[in-house]
Write an enzyme that holds these catalytic residues in place. Structure first.
Site, mmCIF file in Angstrom:
data_model
loop_
_atom_site.group_PDB
_atom_site.id
_atom_site.type_symbol
_atom_site.label_atom_id
_atom_site.label_comp_id
_atom_site.label_asym_id
_atom_site.label_seq_id
_atom_site.Cartn_x
_atom_site.Cartn_y
_atom_site.Cartn_z
ATOM 1 C CD GLU A 80 19.011 46.868 -29.608
ATOM 2 O OE1 GLU A 80 19.903 46.785 -30.484
ATOM 3 O OE2 GLU A 80 18.996 46.168 -28.584
ATOM 4 C CD GLU A 105 22.599 49.218 -23.437
ATOM 5 O OE1 GLU A 105 21.472 48.968 -23.919
ATOM 6 O OE2 GLU A 105 23.373 48.328 -23.024
ATOM 7 C CE LYS A 162 14.667 48.049 -24.681
ATOM 8 N NZ LYS A 162 15.697 47.599 -25.628
ATOM 9 C CG ASP A 175 14.128 44.525 -25.890
ATOM 10 O OD1 ASP A 175 13.932 45.588 -26.505
ATOM 11 O OD2 ASP A 175 15.120 44.313 -25.176
ATOM 12 C CG ASP A 196 17.136 41.956 -26.840
ATOM 13 O OD1 ASP A 196 17.534 42.696 -25.923
ATOM 14 O OD2 ASP A 196 17.437 42.156 -28.051
ATOM 15 C CB SER A 197 19.182 41.520 -21.374
ATOM 16 O OG SER A 197 17.976 41.860 -20.716
HETATM 17 O O1 KIV Z 1 17.450 43.875 -23.241
HETATM 18 C C1 KIV Z 1 17.554 44.672 -22.306
HETATM 19 O O2 KIV Z 1 17.579 44.281 -21.147
HETATM 20 C C2 KIV Z 1 17.639 46.091 -22.622
HETATM 21 C C3 KIV Z 1 17.893 47.054 -21.504
HETATM 22 C C4 KIV Z 1 19.030 46.762 -20.676
HETATM 23 C C5 KIV Z 1 17.817 48.451 -21.945
HETATM 24 O O3 KIV Z 1 17.502 46.450 -23.741
#
Ligand code: KIV
Length: 255
Positions: A105, A172, A103, A73, A34-35
């Protein structure tokens, strides 16, 4: 790979051309992070990213048919409210977008949610420590687990994620000593980002390693290329040639 002592190389990716290039380089895990909201869409945090954004970008990556495992994510608010939402949204990332795993959190507080998604048949990668979706609670992007009680809570989080059935865990922004301890206590692989060299694997944001993200340059990033001047050189040459009439030539035209 953890049992064999093989280190896991993960990178983020959000589009088709980079997924194609990356996959030929032996990356083990492609994370559609989600970056994307920060590096591709220009937001200050990952909080505005939507499920539709994640489906769109995951589809683009999956279209490259990478050999790497594609993990998508789960964005903010797609899984925190109740496990049923989490299952429906994880299902969307698999069914509509083609992700092979998701993924999310959180540690102890997300254990029940992780268990529900895994029980439904979707592999889950956990993510603890500096969790960007908790930006406001953390008071910004800060290293987590420096104090002893925080460190103990993160160890408990790591075990909760593993016990809930996650297949791997992103660590992280935590002290390297704590990452070493968690990595040695868990049987599932840890994937570090700003967590030192003892993790079973590493993940970085692709724009950071290519020198394409001017906004932040955290200490843990290593830039393997500086593409900003390369791109700006190419664009400047194009603009100059269009303006002075040297592009296009007759060779770029049809007869
Ligand atoms: O969103 C993302 O890119 C991440 C990673 C950097 C672990 O969660």
């Amino acid at each position: 790979m953890k049992r064999a002592g093989d280190r896991i190389a993960a990178l983020t990716c959000y589009d088709f051309p980079l997924a194609r290039i990356m996959d030929g380089c032996g990356v083990d895990i492609i994370l559609v992070g989600d970056s994307v909201g920060v590096v591709m869409a220009g937001h200050d945090t990952t909080l505005p990213v939507t499920m539709d954004d994640m489906v769109y970008h995951t589809r683009a990556v999956v279209r490259a048919r990478p050999a790497a495992l594609v993990v998508a994510d789960m964005p903010f608010l797609s899984y925190q409210v109740d496990p049923r939402d989490a299952c429906l949204n994880a299902g969307r990332l698999v069914k509509e977008a083609g992700a092979e795993a998701v993924k999310l959190e959180g540690g102890v507080a997300m254990a029940e949610t992780i268990r529900s998604v895994v029980t439904m048949g979707v592999p889950v990668m956990g993510h603890i420590g500096l969790t960007p979706q908790s930006y406001h609670r953390m008071g910004g992007y800060r290293v987590q687990g420096k104090l002893e009680d925080q460190a103990e809570r993160l160890v408990a989080d790591a075990h909760a994620v593993q016990d809930a059935g996650a297949f791997a865990l992103v660590l992280e922004g935590i002290p390297q000593k704590l990452a070493r301890r968690i990595t040695s206590e868990l049987t599932i692989p840890t994937i570090g980002i700003g967590a030192g060299p003892s993790c079973d694997g590493q993940v970085l944001v692709i724009h950071d390693i290519l020198g394409l993200c001017e906004k932040y340059s955290p200490k843990f990033v290593k830039r393997y290329a500086e593409l900003t001047p390369v791109i700006s050189g190419a664009v400047t040459s194009y603009v100059t040639e269009v303006k002075d009439g040297t592009f296009p030539t007759e060779g770029h035209a049809f007869n």
